[in-house]
Design a protein around this motif. Structure first.
Motif, short mmCIF file in Angstrom:
data_model
loop_
_atom_site.label_atom_id
_atom_site.label_comp_id
_atom_site.label_asym_id
_atom_site.label_seq_id
_atom_site.Cartn_x
_atom_site.Cartn_y
_atom_site.Cartn_z
N MET A 110 -101.01 13.50 13.28
CA MET A 110 -101.54 14.56 12.41
C MET A 110 -100.66 15.81 12.44
N SER A 111 -100.00 16.10 13.55
CA SER A 111 -99.19 17.32 13.62
C SER A 111 -98.04 17.28 12.63
N SER A 112 -97.43 16.13 12.45
CA SER A 112 -96.35 16.04 11.47
C SER A 112 -96.88 16.20 10.04
N MET A 113 -98.09 15.72 9.80
CA MET A 113 -98.68 15.89 8.46
C MET A 113 -99.01 17.36 8.20
N TYR A 114 -99.55 18.04 9.22
CA TYR A 114 -99.85 19.46 9.06
C TYR A 114 -98.57 20.25 8.81
N GLY A 115 -97.49 19.88 9.50
CA GLY A 115 -96.21 20.54 9.27
C GLY A 115 -95.73 20.34 7.84
N LEU A 116 -95.89 19.14 7.32
CA LEU A 116 -95.49 18.84 5.94
C LEU A 116 -96.32 19.64 4.95
N VAL A 117 -97.62 19.70 5.19
CA VAL A 117 -98.49 20.48 4.29
C VAL A 117 -98.09 21.95 4.32
N GLY A 118 -97.81 22.48 5.52
CA GLY A 118 -97.39 23.88 5.63
C GLY A 118 -96.08 24.13 4.90
N THR A 119 -95.15 23.21 5.01
CA THR A 119 -93.85 23.34 4.34
C THR A 119 -94.01 23.31 2.83
N LEU A 120 -94.87 22.43 2.36
CA LEU A 120 -95.08 22.33 0.91
C LEU A 120 -95.86 23.51 0.36
N GLN A 121 -96.74 24.10 1.15
CA GLN A 121 -97.55 25.23 0.69
C GLN A 121 -96.77 26.55 0.70
N SER A 122 -95.77 26.66 1.53
CA SER A 122 -95.04 27.91 1.69
C SER A 122 -94.46 28.45 0.37
N PRO A 123 -93.72 27.66 -0.41
CA PRO A 123 -93.19 28.20 -1.68
C PRO A 123 -94.31 28.61 -2.65
N LEU A 124 -95.39 27.85 -2.63
CA LEU A 124 -96.51 28.18 -3.52
C LEU A 124 -97.15 29.51 -3.11
N GLN A 125 -97.29 29.73 -1.80
CA GLN A 125 -97.84 30.99 -1.32
C GLN A 125 -96.93 32.17 -1.68
N LYS A 126 -95.60 31.96 -1.59
CA LYS A 126 -94.65 33.01 -1.96
C LYS A 126 -94.76 33.35 -3.44
N LEU A 127 -94.89 32.31 -4.27
CA LEU A 127 -95.04 32.53 -5.71
C LEU A 127 -96.31 33.31 -6.02
N VAL A 128 -97.40 32.95 -5.39
CA VAL A 128 -98.67 33.66 -5.60
C VAL A 128 -98.52 35.10 -5.15
N TYR A 129 -97.85 35.36 -4.05
CA TYR A 129 -97.65 36.70 -3.54
C TYR A 129 -96.82 37.53 -4.53
N ILE A 130 -95.74 36.94 -5.07
CA ILE A 130 -94.86 37.65 -6.02
C ILE A 130 -95.64 37.99 -7.29
N ILE A 131 -96.40 37.02 -7.79
CA ILE A 131 -97.19 37.26 -9.00
C ILE A 131 -98.22 38.34 -8.75
N ASP A 132 -98.84 38.31 -7.57
CA ASP A 132 -99.84 39.32 -7.23
C ASP A 132 -99.21 40.71 -7.17
N GLN A 133 -98.01 40.81 -6.56
CA GLN A 133 -97.31 42.09 -6.47
C GLN A 133 -96.91 42.59 -7.84
N LYS A 134 -96.44 41.69 -8.71
CA LYS A 134 -96.05 42.08 -10.08
C LYS A 134 -97.25 42.58 -10.86
N SER A 135 -98.40 41.89 -10.68
CA SER A 135 -99.60 42.31 -11.43
C SER A 135 -100.07 43.68 -10.92
N LYS A 136 -99.94 43.98 -9.66
CA LYS A 136 -100.32 45.28 -9.11
C LYS A 136 -99.31 46.33 -9.52
N GLY A 137 -98.05 45.93 -9.59
CA GLY A 137 -96.98 46.86 -9.95
C GLY A 137 -97.07 47.23 -11.43
N GLY A 138 -97.56 46.36 -12.28
CA GLY A 138 -97.66 46.61 -13.70
C GLY A 138 -98.75 47.60 -14.03
N GLU A 139 -99.76 47.76 -13.19
CA GLU A 139 -100.87 48.66 -13.45
C GLU A 139 -100.47 50.10 -13.14
#
Length: 175
Positions: free
Chosen positions: A145-174
């Protein structure tokens, strides 16, 4: 024991030996009655049992049950011998014996047969120190299970960064 009782005892012992998943011979010299009772109770809890048997009767029963000749050697069947038998989990009685031996220095392993394979005293001692079957399975599951959790974390990382950037842009636009 009378001769007729010995014959019956050997016949019963043959059935016990043939039906057991593990048969371990131990030298119980120096083990008091109270300690024997304690050990027998611990073994009973995990589906094992300890029988104190005369070496000559054990040799007769072992030959009839077709037990490995190494177990029935005269060098093994000397001194005080007790049989530890297991019907379900072949390793659990070994673990109980190992733990008990650490506490009281007795009994001492002689030889054993586990799932049809011969083991000497050193091998039995090593096996007795292994964690239980359930613990080993949970360790294996954790490793898988530890290797699967590592894979999930690796795959989620770029998505979390994208959500963070979009969130910052939406706050910056206001502003």
């Amino acid at each position: 024991m009378k001769k007729a009782e010995k014959v019956t005892f050997v016949e019963n012992l043959v059935r016990e030996l043939q039906g057991a998943k593990s048969v371990v011979l131990v030298n119980y010299a120096g083990l008091g009655v109270k300690a024997q009772q304690d050990l027998k109770a611990r073994l009973k809890e995990i589906g094992g049992r300890m029988l104190i048997v005369k070496n000559t009767l054990l040799k007769l029963a072992g030959k009839s049950a077709k037990i490995d000749k190494e177990v029935l050697a005269d060098s093994v069947l000397s001194g005080q011998t007790a049989l530890v038998l297991a019907d379900s989990d072949p390793i659990a009685p070994l673990q109980v014996l190992g733990k008990f031996t650490k506490e009281s220095e007795t009994p001492k392993f002689k030889v054993g047969i586990i799932d049809g394979k011969f083991f000497d005293a050193l091998s039995l001692s090593r096996l007795s120190n292994l964690p239980g079957r359930d613990a080993l399975l949970s360790q294996l599951l954790g490793s898988l299970m530890s290797s699967m959790y590592g894979l999930v974390g690796t795959l989620q990382s770029p998505l979390q960064k994208l959500v963070y950037i979009i969130d910052q842009k939406s706050k910056g636009g206001e502003n």
